[in-house]
Scaffold this motif. Structure first.
Motif, PDB file in Angstrom:
ATOM      1  N   SER A 212       0.542  -1.203  -0.164  1.00  0.00           N
ATOM      2  CA  SER A 212       0.021  -0.011   0.027  1.00  0.00           C
ATOM      3  C   SER A 212       0.850   1.289   0.042  1.00  0.00           C
ATOM      4  O   SER A 212       2.021   1.370   0.434  1.00  0.00           O
ATOM      5  CB  SER A 212      -0.953   0.089   1.243  1.00  0.00           C
ATOM      6  OG  SER A 212      -0.124   0.243   2.476  1.00  0.00           O
ATOM      7  N   ASP A 213       0.174   2.328  -0.563  1.00  0.00           N
ATOM      8  CA  ASP A 213       0.962   3.623  -0.352  1.00  0.00           C
ATOM      9  C   ASP A 213       0.524   4.379   0.958  1.00  0.00           C
ATOM     10  O   ASP A 213       1.125   4.808   1.490  1.00  0.00           O
ATOM     11  CB  ASP A 213       0.203   4.433  -1.519  1.00  0.00           C
ATOM     12  CG  ASP A 213       0.644   3.824  -2.973  1.00  0.00           C
ATOM     13  OD1 ASP A 213       1.815   3.791  -3.165  1.00  0.00           O
ATOM     14  OD2 ASP A 213      -0.358   3.559  -3.595  1.00  0.00           O
ATOM     15  N   LYS A 214      -0.803   4.177   1.298  1.00  0.00           N
ATOM     16  CA  LYS A 214      -1.273   4.637   2.531  1.00  0.00           C
ATOM     17  C   LYS A 214      -1.938   3.667   3.279  1.00  0.00           C
ATOM     18  O   LYS A 214      -2.299   2.666   2.801  1.00  0.00           O
ATOM     19  CB  LYS A 214      -2.224   5.713   2.269  1.00  0.00           C
ATOM     20  CG  LYS A 214      -1.805   7.169   1.619  1.00  0.00           C
ATOM     21  CD  LYS A 214      -2.454   8.285   1.978  1.00  0.00           C
ATOM     22  CE  LYS A 214      -1.873   9.753   1.536  1.00  0.00           C
ATOM     23  NZ  LYS A 214      -1.724   9.799   0.029  1.00  0.00           N
ATOM     24  N   THR A 215      -1.815   3.662   4.931  1.00  0.00           N
ATOM     25  CA  THR A 215      -2.623   2.889   5.544  1.00  0.00           C
ATOM     26  C   THR A 215      -3.416   3.627   6.612  1.00  0.00           C
ATOM     27  O   THR A 215      -3.216   4.671   6.996  1.00  0.00           O
ATOM     28  CB  THR A 215      -1.324   2.011   6.297  1.00  0.00           C
ATOM     29  OG1 THR A 215      -0.620   1.277   5.215  1.00  0.00           O
ATOM     30  CG2 THR A 215      -2.188   1.027   7.049  1.00  0.00           C
ATOM     31  N   ALA A 216      -4.439   3.095   6.770  1.00  0.00           N
ATOM     32  CA  ALA A 216      -5.498   3.459   7.686  1.00  0.00           C
ATOM     33  C   ALA A 216      -5.796   2.639   8.689  1.00  0.00           C
ATOM     34  O   ALA A 216      -5.979   1.347   8.446  1.00  0.00           O
ATOM     35  CB  ALA A 216      -7.047   3.927   6.969  1.00  0.00           C
ATOM     36  N   PHE A 217      -5.721   3.172  10.096  1.00  0.00           N
ATOM     37  CA  PHE A 217      -6.007   1.909  11.210  1.00  0.00           C
ATOM     38  C   PHE A 217      -7.135   2.387  11.802  1.00  0.00           C
ATOM     39  O   PHE A 217      -7.601   3.471  12.171  1.00  0.00           O
ATOM     40  CB  PHE A 217      -5.052   2.207  12.170  1.00  0.00           C
ATOM     41  CG  PHE A 217      -5.014   1.502  13.435  1.00  0.00           C
ATOM     42  CD1 PHE A 217      -5.105  -0.050  13.200  1.00  0.00           C
ATOM     43  CD2 PHE A 217      -4.781   1.864  14.713  1.00  0.00           C
ATOM     44  CE1 PHE A 217      -5.369  -0.872  14.372  1.00  0.00           C
ATOM     45  CE2 PHE A 217      -5.044   1.123  15.773  1.00  0.00           C
ATOM     46  CZ  PHE A 217      -5.304  -0.268  15.615  1.00  0.00           C
ATOM     47  N   GLU A 231       5.772   5.888   6.669  1.00  0.00           N
ATOM     48  CA  GLU A 231       5.663   6.746   8.206  1.00  0.00           C
ATOM     49  C   GLU A 231       4.622   5.675   9.312  1.00  0.00           C
ATOM     50  O   GLU A 231       5.096   6.084  10.403  1.00  0.00           O
ATOM     51  CB  GLU A 231       4.980   8.118   7.934  1.00  0.00           C
ATOM     52  CG  GLU A 231       6.014   8.999   7.285  1.00  0.00           C
ATOM     53  CD  GLU A 231       5.278  10.064   6.685  1.00  0.00           C
ATOM     54  OE1 GLU A 231       4.090  10.610   7.323  1.00  0.00           O
ATOM     55  OE2 GLU A 231       5.816  10.626   5.485  1.00  0.00           O
ATOM     56  N   PHE A 232       3.616   5.470   8.600  1.00  0.00           N
ATOM     57  CA  PHE A 232       2.877   4.845   9.533  1.00  0.00           C
ATOM     58  C   PHE A 232       3.294   3.546  10.280  1.00  0.00           C
ATOM     59  O   PHE A 232       3.082   3.166  11.504  1.00  0.00           O
ATOM     60  CB  PHE A 232       1.492   3.988   8.553  1.00  0.00           C
ATOM     61  CG  PHE A 232       0.572   3.374   9.256  1.00  0.00           C
ATOM     62  CD1 PHE A 232      -0.825   4.244   9.850  1.00  0.00           C
ATOM     63  CD2 PHE A 232       0.459   2.067   9.573  1.00  0.00           C
ATOM     64  CE1 PHE A 232      -1.582   3.478  10.707  1.00  0.00           C
ATOM     65  CE2 PHE A 232      -0.493   1.348  10.313  1.00  0.00           C
ATOM     66  CZ  PHE A 232      -1.642   1.982  10.963  1.00  0.00           C
ATOM     67  N   PHE A 233       4.066   2.703   9.416  1.00  0.00           N
ATOM     68  CA  PHE A 233       4.818   1.848  10.321  1.00  0.00           C
ATOM     69  C   PHE A 233       5.965   2.198  10.988  1.00  0.00           C
ATOM     70  O   PHE A 233       6.517   1.433  11.986  1.00  0.00           O
ATOM     71  CB  PHE A 233       5.126   0.567   9.303  1.00  0.00           C
ATOM     72  CG  PHE A 233       4.101  -0.079   8.862  1.00  0.00           C
ATOM     73  CD1 PHE A 233       3.525  -1.056   9.769  1.00  0.00           C
ATOM     74  CD2 PHE A 233       3.281  -0.005   7.647  1.00  0.00           C
ATOM     75  CE1 PHE A 233       2.358  -1.777   9.471  1.00  0.00           C
ATOM     76  CE2 PHE A 233       2.121  -0.696   7.288  1.00  0.00           C
ATOM     77  CZ  PHE A 233       1.582  -1.576   8.166  1.00  0.00           C
ATOM     78  N   GLU A 234       6.734   3.020  10.572  1.00  0.00           N
ATOM     79  CA  GLU A 234       8.147   3.571  11.119  1.00  0.00           C
ATOM     80  C   GLU A 234       7.948   4.264  12.542  1.00  0.00           C
ATOM     81  O   GLU A 234       8.623   4.214  13.291  1.00  0.00           O
ATOM     82  CB  GLU A 234       8.888   4.232  10.157  1.00  0.00           C
ATOM     83  CG  GLU A 234       9.705   3.045   9.071  1.00  0.00           C
ATOM     84  CD  GLU A 234      10.546   3.679   8.073  1.00  0.00           C
ATOM     85  OE1 GLU A 234      10.445   4.882   7.978  1.00  0.00           O
ATOM     86  OE2 GLU A 234      10.947   3.006   7.058  1.00  0.00           O
TER      87      GLU A 234
END
Lengths: 250, 289
Positions: A212-217, A231-234
């Motif tokens: 994915s390019d972007k992730t939403a939680f 950024e989401f994961f790091e």
């Protein structure tokens, strides 16, 4: 980057139970957005609001706006919405009474396309785009249900793509598949984004990171965090997100 | 085992008791004349009457039943659903003699005035619609049979249609299908084999139905050799046996009537076997690829 699909204060209910609590999120055109979150957090309900499937459940109710290119899909004909926003389900669901090629063009036939030569061309193109054509070209007349699980799922993606949708929604499309089939589908998703906006639910955070390019939680019906996958994961901003992606719950 | 034994016993009994008639003239039973005085027992009218009255009933009942079943599973709000299922179940429990009385007193005059007379008046030049309208007729028997078999086909179809996998329904909906398109392309194809079996079950019931048919068909042993109009009184294998067996004295008469029973059993058996054959052939083709 332009916004393709956007929700504004989207809430959803099953009877009295509220499962989505005012979600506002914008999906960029030709990107892959992954939706992650623990079971029961409302991911499936959320994407089913995006093609107006949630309202078909007994007691299913939706509030808020879903804008496709700026126009609210809840003001449009639901059949029209579903032709523009395709869907792939968790369990491969080819029509068992139809052949491989009839499966691919099932949706096209509904919208009135009847010429045999055109339908064959559409089926061939869609099967090629999911990399299934070479595997099945010798016998397109056999039942779609006779394929392996991974092939069935690619057939279902081909069926959705044949409609030339602008957005495609995928609800854990690889969770019922073996690793080899999964990687084929992940590769396909990366390829798809050159033409189409993809929103994919996944249970598997490493899959989200890969494709994915972007992730939403999502957590308990709320959008906790949304941003670039890297950024989401790091460097997750929310402590709940961090706990989720490091596998401490879910 | 017990069932098989029982069946063989019935089969044997019919065969032995109809033997005198068969031995005297094996082909006589297929003749067109039934004259007890002259000792001529030809049952072609009854055989044809059975087949035609049941076929017409199936022709009427299938579209009606499917329409009800589709309405029930796909369109009806839940309050109507409950009411409708009670009505369908009730219809299935009505004894056939009640259907016979109802057909005789209520449906027959209505049919005579509102169906037979207008149609034979306007389309009477077509032999199957020619007059005069008696009320009691082959068509009336078919209509009563229709009422009796609609609940069978409907209730089986409802359970088949509502067991259509939700994944398949959703797949079709997600492609932009309307409710009707989901029915047409998913639910009906998914259920068609079962619906076919239900229709065959209903056909078996219609072929063997005795009481109601005997009461309304008019028991004329001329049809279809006098006039082929469906408005004429006719007879069936069952009505023939029911109306004559208890007053038959001549042993050949009795034996011929039992031979009719034997023929009826052969017809229902072959319908059943044919249906099984088709269902098993088709389900193999569907899953065996």
């Amino acid at each position: 980057m332009t916004t393709k699909l956007e929700t504004k204060a989207l809430s959803a209910w099953f009877g009295r139970k509220q499962v989505l609590k005012g979600i506002s999120i914008a999906f960029e055109e030709r990107e892959v957005t992954a939706l992650v979150g623990p079971s029961g957090c409302g991911k499936s309900t959320f994407i089913r609001c995006l093609n107006r499937m949630h309202e078909l459940n007994p007691g299913g109710r939706v509030d808020g706006k879903v804008l496709l290119d700026g126009a609210d899909i809840y003001g449009m004909d639901p059949m029209e919405v579903r032709r523009k926003i395709g869907m792939v389900f968790q369990k491969p669901n080819p029509f068992p009474n139809m052949s491989i090629s009839d499966n691919v063009v099932a949706g096209i036939k509904l919208s009135g396309e009847k010429k045999k030569a055109d339908l064959e061309g559409i089926a061939e193109r869609a099967l090629k785009s999911v990399g299934l054509y070479e595997e099945v070209k010798d016998d397109l007349r056999r039942s779609g249900a006779s394929l392996s699980g991974g092939q069935q799922q690619r057939l279902c993606i081909a069926r959705a793509l044949a409609m030339e949708p602008e957005v495609i929604l995928m609800d854990e499309p690889t969770s019922a598949l073996d690793p080899a089939s999964t990687s084929k589908i992940e590769e396909l998703i990366r390829k798809l984004k050159s033409e189409i906006t993809v929103i994919i639910i996944t249970h598997n955070v490493s899959q989200a990171a890969r494709i994915s390019d972007k992730t939403a939680f999502l957590y308990l019906g709320e959008l906790i965090e949304y941003g670039n996958t890297k950024e989401f994961f790091e460097s997750p901003k929310s402590p709940i997100t961090e706990r989720y992606i490091t596998g401490r719950f879910g | 085992m017990v069932v098989v034994f029982f069946f063989i016993m019935i089969f044997g009994m019919l065969l032995i008791r109809s033997f005198p008639a068969m031995a005297r003239d094996p082909l006589m039973i297929f003749g067109s004349t039934w004259d007890v005085e002259a000792g001529i027992f030809g049952a072609a009218p009854a055989i044809i009457g059975t087949l035609v009255s049941s076929s017409i009933a199936i022709l009427f009942a299938v579209p009606i039943s499917l329409a009800i079943a589709v309405f029930f599973t796909e369109y009806a709000p839940s309050q109507i659903r409950t009411g409708l299922s009670v009505v369908i179940d009730m219809l299935a429990t009505i004894p056939s003699v009640i259907f016979g009385i109802w057909g005789l007193w209520i449906v027959a005059p209505l049919m005579k005035t509102f169906v037979q007379e207008p149609i034979s008046g306007s389309l009477g030049f077509i032999p199957i619609f020619s007059g005069p309208a008696y009320g009691l007729s082959l068509l009336l028997a078919s209509v009563i049979l229709t009422f009796m078999i609609v609940p069978i086909i409907t209730s089986i179809s409802i359970s088949l249609l509502s067991s259509t996998p939700v994944e398949l329904r959703e797949a079709m909906i997600s492609l932009g299908a309307t409710r009707w398109e989901v029915v047409r392309h998913v639910a009906l194809p998914f259920s068609k084999l079962g619906i076919f079996a239900a229709v065959m079950l209903a056909l078996g019931r219609a072929l063997g139905e005795t009481m109601a048919v005997t009461m309304v068909i008019g028991n004329s042993f001329m049809w279809p050799f006098s006039s082929i109009s469906i408005f004429s009184p006719a007879s069936t294998l069952t009505s023939k046996i029911a109306s004559e067996l208890y007053e038959a004295i001549d042993p050949f008469h009795v034996s011929s009537l039992i031979e009719l029973g034997f023929l009826l059993l052969m017809i229902t058996l072959s319908v059943n076997s044919l249906a099984r054959l088709i269902v098993s052939r088709y389900s193999q083709r569907r899953y065996g690829t």
